[in-house]
Design a protein around this motif. Structure first.
Motif, PDB file in Angstrom:
ATOM      1  N   ILE A   1     -59.921  98.064  75.539  1.00 45.52           N
ATOM      2  CA  ILE A   1     -59.270  97.636  76.772  1.00 45.52           C
ATOM      3  C   ILE A   1     -57.884  98.258  76.877  1.00 45.52           C
ATOM      4  N   SER A   2     -57.190  98.345  75.759  1.00 43.08           N
ATOM      5  CA  SER A   2     -55.863  98.954  75.734  1.00 43.08           C
ATOM      6  C   SER A   2     -55.940 100.403  76.202  1.00 43.08           C
TER       7      SER A   2
ATOM      8  N   GLU B   1     -48.848  94.310  72.923  1.00 46.29           N
ATOM      9  CA  GLU B   1     -50.103  94.884  73.374  1.00 46.29           C
ATOM     10  C   GLU B   1     -50.820  95.474  72.178  1.00 46.29           C
TER      11      GLU B   1
ATOM     12  N   LEU C   1     -60.974  88.886  77.721  1.00 49.78           N
ATOM     13  CA  LEU C   1     -59.772  89.531  77.213  1.00 49.78           C
ATOM     14  C   LEU C   1     -59.056  88.694  76.167  1.00 49.78           C
TER      15      LEU C   1
ATOM     16  N   ALA D   1     -60.183  94.713  71.636  1.00 51.69           N
ATOM     17  CA  ALA D   1     -58.909  94.861  72.339  1.00 51.69           C
ATOM     18  C   ALA D   1     -58.473  96.316  72.438  1.00 51.69           C
TER      19      ALA D   1
ATOM     20  N   SER E   1     -54.641  91.854  75.388  1.00 49.23           N
ATOM     21  CA  SER E   1     -55.197  92.545  76.546  1.00 49.23           C
ATOM     22  C   SER E   1     -54.743  91.905  77.855  1.00 49.23           C
TER      23      SER E   1
END
Length: 539
Positions: free
Chosen positions: A442-443, A130, A509, A439, A513
């Motif tokens: 979104i994380s 991730e 994404l 990213a 993600s």
């Protein structure tokens, strides 16, 4: 019983000395060992005490080629056996004497997984796939089944394992890029040992219990990695950092680290791990300095592999003396670079200086999970291009006649504070909002929603604290947060992502993600929540 640390190299060089770092090549000497085609030995400068490994090598090293008193704590032995090249390192600094850019990076791990029984694992080192990557090392008090480490095969990358063997060529193995082995074989049998290790690396035994590790497969073929590196360099030269970031390639002891700097960055230290943008600011300065001298400095793969990021600790100094910084970690910028490249319809990840191919069936499984997530149709207003998230959450909350919980941190004794959500509606919707900037954004969104959902469902005192919060009390929602009987299925967690261009979620994404969303979705729905996503247009 001798403890050896063994590396396997990718190919045979013209000169074995090229696999020793430049600082130590001048000290190298040739040896003759039965069964080996070539052997090169090099040592670190003498220290004050004799090394533990000296007796193991002394019978095969010509005295005239060594200093009068060999007291170095570290050394390396480069061995060629049947056209394969190995490095055996000794002492704490031995690995720094090897040109690690040429090694086979899954050698030690594959040897271990091919030989250690799945119920004899002692230690596992893993990192989550991730953007907000969690690097964890777990050790059992005694050998246990691999499942005891609770590996999540859909998002964890195994970095190393160790365990004990029975009736085998060694009593103990620890494997990552290198192999640490405890063996009774003397130096005269090193050719036999290297041949055994190579055979054990090439086996496919691991696929019976650990076949899922090939979901993210290490690529060592230059014909594949070179085009990927060209694509990567094109992204960097175009200042396209959207899916790229820097991260430490190993677990670091934060208690030791006080500051970071890039090599040659005199006096310019930062207290947090540098970003990719900070590296390019450093590179721009270096380029300007070279141009001022009449030279040029162009961005290249070689530059990324030569520039280093260093971590330092402060050394106590006497009053009035200048502060001294001791280097405790050092990596090339390329080793710290993480990102994603699409080539010929396949997805590749750059992690810690290595390229990995994402297995198509595994990727399709992730896509299937993403596509199964329901899209919410709440009447959320569009977000302005320059509008701050805080201002938007206030405006969106008013439009929904909901409670704005953005930056309303919940504090519980004995726990870190957390955000319940950004917007909480009368219909028990926990809405988490984030503007898509890459990213990392979104994380952060997924992490916030997951932590909130887990704590909210399992901690009654947290529900009490939230119900007493001023915003919740003002909106008369206390009963919705703290019902007589709590059921997670009564609540809906909504991840709302604001995007500039309308695209399907799978196109918005990155791979990192997608893995994170799939994991958070499965975790929250298993807890009982309804989970949805919503795309917020930006205007």
């Amino acid at each position: 019983m001798t403890l050896l640390n063994v590396y396997l190299f990718k190919r045979k060089p013209d000169d074995l000395r090229s696999y020793i770092t430049e600082d130590y090549r001048s000290r190298s000497v040739s040896l003759r060992i039965s069964g080996c085609d070539q052997v090169i030995f090099s040592f670190k400068e003498p220290e004050d005490t004799a090394p533990q490994w000296y007796d193991f090598l002394s019978s095969h090293i010509a005295k005239e080629s060594l200093p009068q008193s060999l007291t170095s704590p570290s050394a390396v032995l480069i061995v060629e056996v049947n056209n394969s090249i190995f490095a055996l390192t000794f002492g704490p600094a031995g690995r720094y004497m090897v040109e690690l850019s040429h090694i086979v990076n899954d050698f030690g791990l594959k040897v271990c997984l091919n030989n250690i029984a799945s119920d004899k694992i002692k230690t596992v080192d893993k990192r989550s796939l991730e953007q907000l990557s969690i690097h964890t090392k777990q050790q059992a008090s005694s050998p246990v089944d691999f499942n005891a480490f609770e590996i999540e095969i859909d998002r964890d990358l195994i970095k190393s394992v160790e365990g004990h063997l029975e009736n085998s060529f060694a009593k103990y193995l620890k494997g990552s890029s290198s192999l640490t082995i405890r063996t009774e074989k003397p130096l005269e049998k090193i050719a036999t040992l290297c041949s055994e290790l190579l055979t054990n690396y090439r086996k496919k035994t691991y696929q019976a219990d650990f076949g899922w590790i090939d979901n993210v497969k290490l690529i060592t073929d230059d014909q594949i990695t070179l085009p990927l590196e060209n694509l990567l360099m094109n992204k960097l030269k175009n200042s396209d950092f959207t899916e790229l970031f820097l991260g430490a390639p190993e677990i670091i002891d934060d208690a030791k680290v006080d500051s970071y700097s890039f090599s040659g960055q005199r006096g310019n230290f930062v207290n947090t791990f540098p970003s990719i943008e900070s590296y390019f600011s450093f590179f721009k300065t270096k380029k300007e300095q070279e141009e001022a001298k009449g030279s040029t400095l162009d961005l290249s793969l070689e530059i990324l592999k030569s520039h280093r990021l260093k971590a330092y600790e402060h050394e106590a100094t006497k009053p009035g003396k200048s502060l001294k910084r001791n280097e405790v970690y050092s990596w090339t910028v390329f080793e710290c670079l993480n990102g994603e490249v699409i080539s010929k319809g396949k997805t590749y990840k750059l992690l810690e200086g290595n390229w990995y191919e994402i297995e198509q069936k595994y990727l399709q499984g992730i896509e299937t999970t993403i596509n199964s997530i329901v899209h919410s149709n709440l009447p959320l207003p569009a977000m302005g291009f320059t509008e701050k998230e805080g201002a938007y959450n206030v405006r969106a909350s008013a439009a929904l006649k909901a409670a704005c919980m953005d930056q309303q941190f919940i504090k519980i004794a004995g726990r870190s504070k957390f955000e319940f959500c950004d917007i909480f509606t009368n219909d028990k919707h926990l809405i988490h909002v984030k503007k898509h900037t890459g990213a990392s954004s979104i994380s952060h969104l997924l992490y916030q929603g997951h932590v909130s959902g887990m704590l909210f469902s399992q901690e009654p005192n947290i529900r009490t604290e939230i119900s007493n919060h001023g915003v919740i009390a003002y909106h008369k929602m206390a009963g919705k947060v703290r019902p007589v009987v709590f059921k997670a299925s009564d609540y809906k967690v909504i991840f709302a992502i604001a995007v500039k261009q309308k695209k399907p979620l799978s196109k918005i994404l990155t791979f990192f993600s997608k893995i994170s969303l799939a994991h958070k979705y499965k975790s929250l729905t298993a807890r009982g929540y309804q989970v949805e996503v919503q795309i917020i247009p930006m205007k």
